[in-house]
Enzyme design. Structure first.
Site, PDB file in Angstrom:
ATOM      1  N   SER A  16       0.478  -1.340   0.227  1.00 50.09           N
ATOM      2  CA  SER A  16       0.132  -0.142   0.125  1.00 50.09           C
ATOM      3  C   SER A  16       0.573   1.238   0.042  1.00 50.09           C
ATOM      4  O   SER A  16       1.547   1.529  -0.924  1.00 50.09           O
ATOM      5  CB  SER A  16      -0.641   0.061   1.369  1.00 50.09           C
ATOM      6  N   ASP A  25      -1.159   1.414  -4.054  1.00 50.28           N
ATOM      7  CA  ASP A  25      -1.823   0.490  -4.831  1.00 50.28           C
ATOM      8  C   ASP A  25      -3.218   0.445  -5.299  1.00 50.28           C
ATOM      9  O   ASP A  25      -4.426   0.239  -5.970  1.00 50.28           O
ATOM     10  CB  ASP A  25      -1.841  -0.821  -3.836  1.00 50.28           C
TER      11      ASP A  25
END
Length: 602
Positions: free
Chosen positions: A149, A311
């Site tokens: 992430s 992401d």
């Protein structure tokens, strides 16, 4: 070198086939760095509901080829035993643009293929929301997304989705972890170095199918264009992918919504695993992370910035105000704005485009998010549900409500700029949120309003709910536990923040401790939300209506605090909030005494 360390080294070198990580351990051995070898090899990286996340280095405690292999073997065995016809249903595997993400995805795919699983492996980097969407769309048994992430560049992760498209939750994490421990030795029939060969039977590329179906589904949420009732302004919007995967996919979402192309932040639109222009690749960090976005917006006379994290499962928003300054909206502000948009346009989120009774609609946010969504529900009549932090809770709660309670889910969010608009998929999604927010903002601009103006109008309607959320770095788990245990004081919690000379507005009227299960808001003093002894989290409710939560992050070495004050007069709420944050930091966290490190921009 002790016998214990030598045994750990030999075990690592027996199993690890990657020359780079083998050499790392050999060099540590040659330099007699026993301390670092113990850090790397003594403990295993823990598999939890967030899957795996950690630094990419050699050792059982880190992210590397071997630990990804072991995780994949354990997951494969668990899924085989738990989900019927799992091999024919298959696994979806996606990956972001970080270092080693494709390699880790290939290892995952090869491991499952070796056991006869059908594998849907994306041929190109994709947003995390595409994997969440793909799993139920393709009727797969499981999904894995390789991503860390918005973590620093040296980290990576392994995120798991159940067949519902929701993140896994307890007890699956414990079952998977047990199977990993039972399958540590790499299977001999898996070739992780061989290039992937797509055959449309056992190894399938779902990219074009999922891209088409995803955009077809999110189109239902568009209320602009094509002769719609909502008119949109013709204004430029700036977008940044923060060196991540979002650019291509956000562009496609804008096209699906018939929006004009956004203006990309040129230096950040292409994936780059080095994240060269930002200290942290996290748009939640505010103006520091959005510096290039603001420069691009100024140069193109744009007043709106949309930013995905690497992401593309989160969305940050900034707007230029009338005085020429830029406001970066926090997650609570974006959350209630999108909730209001979902409520206004609830027919687009209802089957058959009809409108149901108000109490047939559901919105969800987390225990550390603003109470404003609850206030909205009380005024408007929709159902509000509070859950624990993280989309493993929001997604599963939304899925269960739809499938077991016959209720229409509209929207869910967490304050960490994660938003799930509608039920296209059951995880946070920054791609569809970007297109939806763009329509929302352009509709305001067309009416001569702005995002900030609309937020002010909501405060007038529901009361000012103003929050301050931040964190300190806490790198030692034992210190985190010690800090929280001091606050608990053997069950003799504080009854008030502030000194004897202060007024009683910060008298504590309720305490909820979701680590121990204590909650004196109920007569039996038992918490109603799920309790986890391994996660530190305490919430204080004050006499003046304010709320403060302290929580240890599950994915980063951070001790987070969330403070919110509520009232009718903005200046009073802001000054009370400032005082509350000061008390929380100095009286509860004691950062100097506890040697907590503040963020660099503080």
């Amino acid at each position: 070198m002790t016998e214990k360390v030598n045994n750990l080294i030999n075990q690592w070198l027996k199993w690890d086939k990657n020359e780079i990580t083998r050499k790392e351990i050999e060099q540590l051995k040659d330099s007699n760095n026993e301390k670092e070898l113990l850090v790397r090899l003594e403990e295993r990286i823990q598999f939890g509901t967030a899957g795996l996340r950690g630094a990419m280095k050699a050792g059982f405690s880190c992210m590397n080829d071997l630990t990804v292999t072991q995780a994949s073997q354990g997951l494969c065995e668990y899924v085989s035993e738990t989900i019927e016809q799992s091999k024919s249903k298959g696994i979806v595997v996606g990956y972001d643009g970080r270092h080693n993400s494709y390699i880790f995805a290939r290892i995952t795919a090869a491991t499952f293929q070796s056991k006869g699983f059908k594998v849907y492996l994306f041929s190109h980097i994709v947003p995390t929301p595409y994997v969440s969407f793909a799993v139920p769309t393709l009727k797969a048994a499981i999904g894995v997304m390789i991503t860390a992430s918005h973590n620093p560049k040296n980290d990576n992760g392994y995120k798991v989705y159940w067949e519902t498209g929701c993140q896994i939750n307890t007890p699956h994490d414990k079952g998977i972890s047990k199977k990993i421990d039972e399958n540590l030795e790499p299977w001999s029939n898996v070739n992780i170095t061989e290039e992937i060969k797509y055959d449309n039977e056992s190894m399938i590329d779902p990219l074009s199918t999922i891209t088409e179906l995803y955009n077809k589904n999110i189109k239902e949420y568009s209320v602009g264009g094509g002769g719609s009732k909502v008119e949109l302004a013709d204004e430029p919007i700036v977008y940044t992918a923060m060196h991540g995967v979002g650019g291509v996919y956000a562009k496609k979402a804008f096209e699906t919504f018939q929006l004009k192309p956004f203006i990309p932040v040129a230096q950040q639109i292409e994936p780059d695993a080095e994240f060269p222009t930002v200290t942290y690749p996290n748009p939640e960090e505010g103006k520091g992370a959005l510096k290039l976005s603001i420069e691009t917006a100024e140069a193109n006379k744009s007043r709106l910035i949309l930013a995905n994290d690497p992401d593309a499962d989160r969305l940050a928003v900034a707007e230029k105000l009338v005085d020429g300054t830029w406001k970066v909206f926090n997650g609570n502000e974006i959350g209630v704005l999108l909730a209001d948009w979902a409520w206004t346009n609830r027919s687009t989120l209802t089957k058959g485009n009809t409108t149901l009774e108000n109490n047939k609609y559901l919105m969800i946010n987390t225990a550390v998010s603003s109470a404003m969504l609850k206030t909205m529900s009380e005024k408007e009549g929709f159902v509000h549900q509070e859950c624990l932090t993280g989309f493993k809770w929001i997604g599963n709660a939304a899925y269960n409500a739809i499938n077991n309670q016959g209720i229409t889910f509209l929207f869910g969010y967490e304050e960490a700029i994660g938003f799930q608009y509608g039920d296209v998929s059951f995880d946070k999604d920054g791609v569809r949120a970007a297109a939806i927010f763009a329509e929302f903002a352009l509709s305001l601009y067309k009416k001569g309003s702005s995002v900030q103006d609309h937020l002010e109008s909501m405060y007038k309607r529901y009361g000012y709910h103003i929050s301050k959320n931040r964190y300190f770095f806490c790198y030692e788990p034992s210190k985190m536990v010690s800090i929280f245990n001091k606050i608990r004081n053997d069950g003799k919690y504080l009854t008030k923040l502030g000194g004897d000379d202060d007024d009683d507005q910060f008298t504590i009227t309720r305490i909820r401790d979701l680590t121990t299960g204590y909650d004196n808001g109920y007569s039996d003093c038992k918490a109603r939300l799920p309790v986890s002894s391994s996660t530190q989290m305490i919430t204080f409710y004050f006499k003046n209506g304010g709320i403060a939560t302290l929580r240890g992050s599950g994915t980063e070495p951070k001790l987070k605090y969330y403070v919110e004050m509520i009232g009718e007069v903005k200046s009073n709420v802001e000054s009370t909030l400032t005082k509350a944050v000061e008390l929380v930091i100095n009286q509860l966290l004691n950062p100097i005494q506890n040697q907590l490190e503040p963020p660099k921009d503080d």
